[in-house]
Design an enzyme around this catalytic site. Structure first.
Site, PDB file in Angstrom:
ATOM      1  N   PHE A 131       0.820  -1.208   0.000  1.00  0.00           N
ATOM      2  CA  PHE A 131       0.000   0.000   0.000  1.00  0.00           C
ATOM      3  C   PHE A 131       0.852   1.255   0.000  1.00  0.00           C
ATOM      4  O   PHE A 131       1.848   1.346   0.725  1.00  0.00           O
ATOM      5  CB  PHE A 131      -0.896   0.045   1.245  1.00  0.00           C
ATOM      6  CG  PHE A 131      -1.860  -1.088   1.366  1.00  0.00           C
ATOM      7  CD1 PHE A 131      -3.130  -1.013   0.824  1.00  0.00           C
ATOM      8  CD2 PHE A 131      -1.498  -2.247   2.045  1.00  0.00           C
ATOM      9  CE1 PHE A 131      -4.015  -2.071   0.946  1.00  0.00           C
ATOM     10  CE2 PHE A 131      -2.376  -3.302   2.167  1.00  0.00           C
ATOM     11  CZ  PHE A 131      -3.646  -3.217   1.614  1.00  0.00           C
ATOM     12  N   ASP A 132       0.450   2.211  -0.815  1.00  0.00           N
ATOM     13  CA  ASP A 132       0.915   3.579  -0.631  1.00  0.00           C
ATOM     14  C   ASP A 132       0.201   4.122   0.614  1.00  0.00           C
ATOM     15  O   ASP A 132      -0.849   3.604   0.995  1.00  0.00           O
ATOM     16  CB  ASP A 132       0.555   4.395  -1.874  1.00  0.00           C
ATOM     17  CG  ASP A 132       0.800   5.874  -1.668  1.00  0.00           C
ATOM     18  OD1 ASP A 132       1.933   6.230  -1.296  1.00  0.00           O
ATOM     19  OD2 ASP A 132      -0.144   6.659  -1.867  1.00  0.00           O
ATOM     20  N   LYS A 133       0.765   5.132   1.258  1.00  0.00           N
ATOM     21  CA  LYS A 133       0.126   5.660   2.471  1.00  0.00           C
ATOM     22  C   LYS A 133      -0.852   6.787   2.162  1.00  0.00           C
ATOM     23  O   LYS A 133      -2.064   6.638   2.327  1.00  0.00           O
ATOM     24  CB  LYS A 133       1.180   6.147   3.472  1.00  0.00           C
ATOM     25  CG  LYS A 133       0.561   6.722   4.770  1.00  0.00           C
ATOM     26  CD  LYS A 133       1.616   7.183   5.746  1.00  0.00           C
ATOM     27  CE  LYS A 133       2.243   8.506   5.320  1.00  0.00           C
ATOM     28  NZ  LYS A 133       1.283   9.647   5.437  1.00  0.00           N
ATOM     29  N   THR A 134      -0.323   7.917   1.689  1.00  0.00           N
ATOM     30  CA  THR A 134      -1.134   9.113   1.541  1.00  0.00           C
ATOM     31  C   THR A 134      -2.180   8.943   0.442  1.00  0.00           C
ATOM     32  O   THR A 134      -1.854   8.661  -0.706  1.00  0.00           O
ATOM     33  CB  THR A 134      -0.252  10.331   1.234  1.00  0.00           C
ATOM     34  OG1 THR A 134       0.743  10.443   2.246  1.00  0.00           O
ATOM     35  CG2 THR A 134      -1.078  11.606   1.184  1.00  0.00           C
TER      36      THR A 134
END
Length: 637
Positions: free
Chosen positions: A311-314
Site C-alpha cells: 500500500f501507498d500511504k497518503t
C-alpha cells in the site's frame, strides 16, 4: 445469405416448431399411425438440423471444427440408419440448450447491459444569452455549461459552477447513498440528480468521461480471457477433431455405425468450453455492479493468487484530506505564500493542504509569478519567485539544495514528526524559512478491513511511503501493518515491489497518485483508487471506484470465488464426459439421452456461475502481528 440470416433470427421459433413435431411424432407412434410417426420425426430433424448445419459450415469456412459439426454428422448418420426419432430429439435438445444458455448468460451480463443503458444521451447546454438548448450529448464540448435538474442525468464530467443538489452516484461508485454536491465540487457523467438543480462546466465529454471509461473497461474485460480459458480454447481445438477421429475408429473397428454416431454426440465439449468464460463474465459483472472494475479474466486469475498487498500511504491508507496542523517560521513572512504559489498547480494532498491554509489565513499568493519550476519526484519542488530561489519539499530536497538545519530546527522537525504529521520544509535563497506540519486522517475502518484481508488469505501487508519514518511508523503501527518502509522515492518503491516478486511473492500494489503509477504497473496486480489520478486508473488492473477498502475486500473475495467457481465448472464438465462414456460402455446411455445429459451439464455450469452474481464477502476477523519498520529497500538487500 438472406436465408441464413432468416434462420438465425428465427432459431427460437424453429426450436418451438421442432418440439411440436416431436410431440406429434410420439402421438403417431402411440396411436399406431406409422406415417405420422415417421413424417413428423423426419420433418423435425430437417427443420432443427438446418441452423445447426449452417453454423457448422460457417465454422468450417474459418477452418474450425465446431460442436455443431459433430452434431451435424451425428444427425446425418442417424438419418442413414433411419433413427429419425433420435435425430429429431438430438437436434431439438441442442437448439433448446442453446436457447437456455443465451437466456441464462443474458442474466450474467445484465449488470453490464444496465450500465450501457444508463449512459446519458442528451444535454441541456446553457447558451451565452442564458437560454438553454437541448442537444445530443456527443455534441457537447469541453468548457460548455450544462443545466441538470431534478431527476435528470449528469451528461458530462465537470465542476459545479452554480446550484447544489443531492446526487445518486451508484452508476460510478456502486454506492447508492445520496451525496451532497455544491459549487466547486466535481460531478460525473451517468450520475443522477435526486433533488436540486445545478449548472456544470464540462471538463470531460463523450468517451473521455469516467462513466464512458467504466463501460469501456468492463466490456473489454469480458473479452480478456484467463489462463484457464486460453488453455481450454487450445484444448478444444485438438479435442473436437480427436472426438471426430475416435468416432471414425469406433465405426471402423466395431462396425457399429450407431455407436460411432453416439460417440460424436457424447463427445461434444460444450460444458467444458463454456464453463470458464461464463464464470468470469458473472464475476466481472458482479464487480461492476459493486463499484469494482476488474480488467479481464486473467486479472481475476492472478489476483486470486496474491499473497502480498503493498500500500501507498497518503490517499490510500489515509483519506488524503490533509490539513496544516502546525507551522514554524523563521524570519521570511512570505515563505508560506511562496509555498502555496508553487503548490497551486499540484494535485498532491500535502500541496493542497498548504494552499488551503494560506487561502484561509488570507496570505496573498495568487499574484505571485512562479518561474523555472522543477518538480523532483519524491522530494518536492524548486522555483524562482520574485527573484528568490525557493525550495519546497522534504529533508532530502533540503540536503540536495544545500539547506542546513540548525539544532533548534532539527528538534522542531522531529517534534512535529513525533506527532504523526508529515513535514514540508520551505527554504528561500538557501536558508530554511518554514517547517509545516501536515496531518492526514486514516480511512475509517481500514484496520478492520486489513484484518479481513489477512483472514481471507493475504500473508503480508506492506506500507511504502515517501514520508518520514516517524509519521510512517505512527500510521503503520495503528493499522497493524507487517512491514513499513519509509523515505522512499517512486523508483525505490518499484525496486521493493520487484524484490518481493523475486522472492516468489505474488504482489498487488494499491495506490492513487501519479507517483504510484510505476509501482502499479510493475506489480502482478495494480489496484487504483477511483478517486486517484487518471494515470493511476489507466495503468491499473483493478479500479476501486469509491476508493474504499470494502471494495478491495469485495474484489479479493470475488476473485477467489470466481476462480473456485471456474474449477467447479471444469470438474462438472469432465465428470459429465466420464459419466457419459461409462454409460456408453455399460449400455445405459444412448444418443438422445446422452444429448440430454450433455445439454443439462451446460445449464448446470451456467447456473453455477450465476451464483457469482449475488456474491458478497463474509465478514471474518483475524489478528495481526506487530509491524516491522524498514527504512529503505537497501535494508533488505
Amino acid at each position: 445469405m438472406k436465408f441464413q440470416r432468416w434462420i438465425q433470427h428465427h432459431t427460437n421459433q424453429i426450436t418451438a416448431v421442432t418440439a411440436g413435431l416431436i410431440i406429434l411424432g410420439f402421438i403417431g407412434r402411440f396411436t399406431g399411425q406409422p406415417w405420422l410417426d415417421t413424417s413428423a420425426f423426419v420433418l423435425a430433424s430437417i427443420i432443427a438440423a438446418t441452423p445447426i448445419i449452417i453454423r457448422a459450415w460457417e465454422a468450417l469456412r474459418v477452418k474450425t471444427i465446431s460442436i455443431e459439426l459433430l452434431v451435424s454428422i451425428a444427425v446425418i448418420g442417424a438419418f442413414v440408419i433411419r433413427e429419425f426419432d433420435e435425430s429429431a430429439i438430438v437436434t431439438f435438445l441442442f437448439l433448446f440448450g442453446t436457447f437456455l444458455e443465451e437466456k441464462t448468460l443474458a442474466r450474467t451480463r445484465k449488470s453490464i447491459k444496465s450500465l450501457t443503458e444508463m449512459a446519458p444521451t442528451t444535454a441541456q447546454v446553457v447558451q451565452p444569452d442564458g437560454s438553454v438548448n437541448e442537444t445530443d450529448v456527443d455534441f457537447v464540448d469541453e468548457g460548455d455549461v450544462v443545466l441538470v435538474k431534478t431527476g435528470a442525468q449528469v451528461p458530462v464530467d465537470g465542476k459545479i459552477v452554480s446550484g447544489s443538489a443531492y446526487l445518486n452516484e451508484a452508476s460510478v461508485t456502486g454506492e447508492s447513498k445520496l451525496v451532497t454536491k455544491r459549487p466547486g465540487e466535481l460531478v460525473y457523467s451517468g450520475t443522477m440528480v435526486d433533488n436540486g438543480t445545478i449548472q456544470v462546466t464540462a471538463t470531460k465529454v463523450g468517451d473521455d468521461t469516467t462513466f464512458a471509461k467504466i463501460i469501456e473497461l468492463v466490456e473489454d474485460a469480458q473479452d480478456t480471457k484467463s489462463h484457464v480459458e486460453k488453455f481450454i480454447d487450445r484444448f478444444a481445438t485438438y479435442y473436437t477433431p480427436a472426438v471426430l477421429l475416435l468416432a471414425l475408429l469406433v465405426g471402423i473397428f466395431f462396425r457399429d455405425f450407431k455407436l460411432a454416431i453416439t460417440v460424436l454426440v457424447l463427445g461434444c465439449p460444450g460444458a467444458l468450453v463454456i464453463g470458464a468464460p461464463v464464470s468470469n463474465v458473472a464475476g466481472i459483472g458482479n464487480g461492476a455492479k459493486n463499484g469494482v472494475l476488474i480488467k479481464g479474466g486473467e486479472v481475476v486469475d492472478t489476483f486470486s493468487k496474491v499473497d502480498t498487498l503493498v500500500f501507498d500511504k497518503t490517499g490510500t491508507l489515509t483519506k488524503g484530506k490533509t490539513e496544516v496542523a502546525s507551522v514554524q517560521t523563521y524570519g521570511d513572512s512570505h515563505a508560506l505564500a511562496y509555498a502555496a504559489a508553487m503548490e497551486r498547480e499540484s494535485d498532491h494532498p500535502l500541496g493542497r493542504a498548504i494552499v488551503a491554509y494560506v487561502t484561509e489565513h488570507e496570505l496573498a499568493s495568487d499574484s505571485l509569478v512562479v518561474q523555472a519550476t522543477n518538480t523532483i519526484k519524491g522530494q518536492g519542488m524548486t522555483a524562482e519567485i520574485e527573484n528568490h530561489d525557493v525550495a519546497v519539499g522534504n529533508q532530502t530536497l533540503m540536503n540536495a539544495e544545500g539547506v542546513i538545519l540548525n539544532d533548534a530546527q532539527q528538534k522542531t522537525l522531529i517534534a512535529i514528526q513525533h506527532q504523526g504529521s508529515s513535514t514540508v520544509l520551505v527554504a528561500v535563497d538557501g536558508a530554511l524559512q518554514a517547517i509545516i506540519g501536515i496531518a492526514d486522517v486514516i480511512r475509517d475502518g481500514v484496520k478492520d478491513d486489513l484484518r479481513q484481508l489477512k483472514a481471507m488469505g493475504v500473508e503480508r501487508l506492506v506500507m511504502l511511503t515517501g514520508d518520514n519514518e516517524l509519521t510512517a511508523k505512527t500510521v503503520g503501527s495503528q493499522l497493524g501493518m507487517d512491514e513499513i518502509h519509509a523515505n522512499l522515492l517512486p523508483e525505490e518503491k518499484v525496486t521493493f515491489v520487484k524484490q518481493l516478486q523475486d522472492d516468489g511473492h505474488t504482489v498487488a500494489f494499491v495506490g492513487d497518485g501519479i507517483n504510484d503509477s510505476p509501482s502499479i504497473a510493475t506489480a502482478n496486480i495494480g489496484i487504483a483508487m477511483g478517486g486517484g489520478t487518471d494515470v493511476a486508473v489507466e495503468t491499473s488492473d483493478i479500479v476501486l471506484m469509491q476508493s474504499s477498502f470494502g471494495e478491495l475486500i469485495h474484489a479479493y473475495g470475488l476473485a477467489k470465488k470466481t476462480v473456485r467457481n471456474t474449477r467447479e465448472n471444469i470438474i462438472i464438465a469432465i465428470g459429465t464426459v466420464v459419466f457419459l462414456l461409462i454409460g456408453l460402455i455399460f449400455g445405459y446411455i444412448y444418443m438422445a439421452s446422452g444429448m440430454f445429459v450433455h445439454e443439462a451439464s451446460i445449464l448446470v455450469v451456467v447456473l453455477n456461475a450465476m451464483r457469482l452474481i449475488r456474491y458478497t464477502p463474509k465478514r471474518i476477523m483475524a489478528s495481526n502481528k506487530p509491524a516491522k519498520l524498514i527504512k529503505s529497500p537497501a535494508a533488505i538487500n
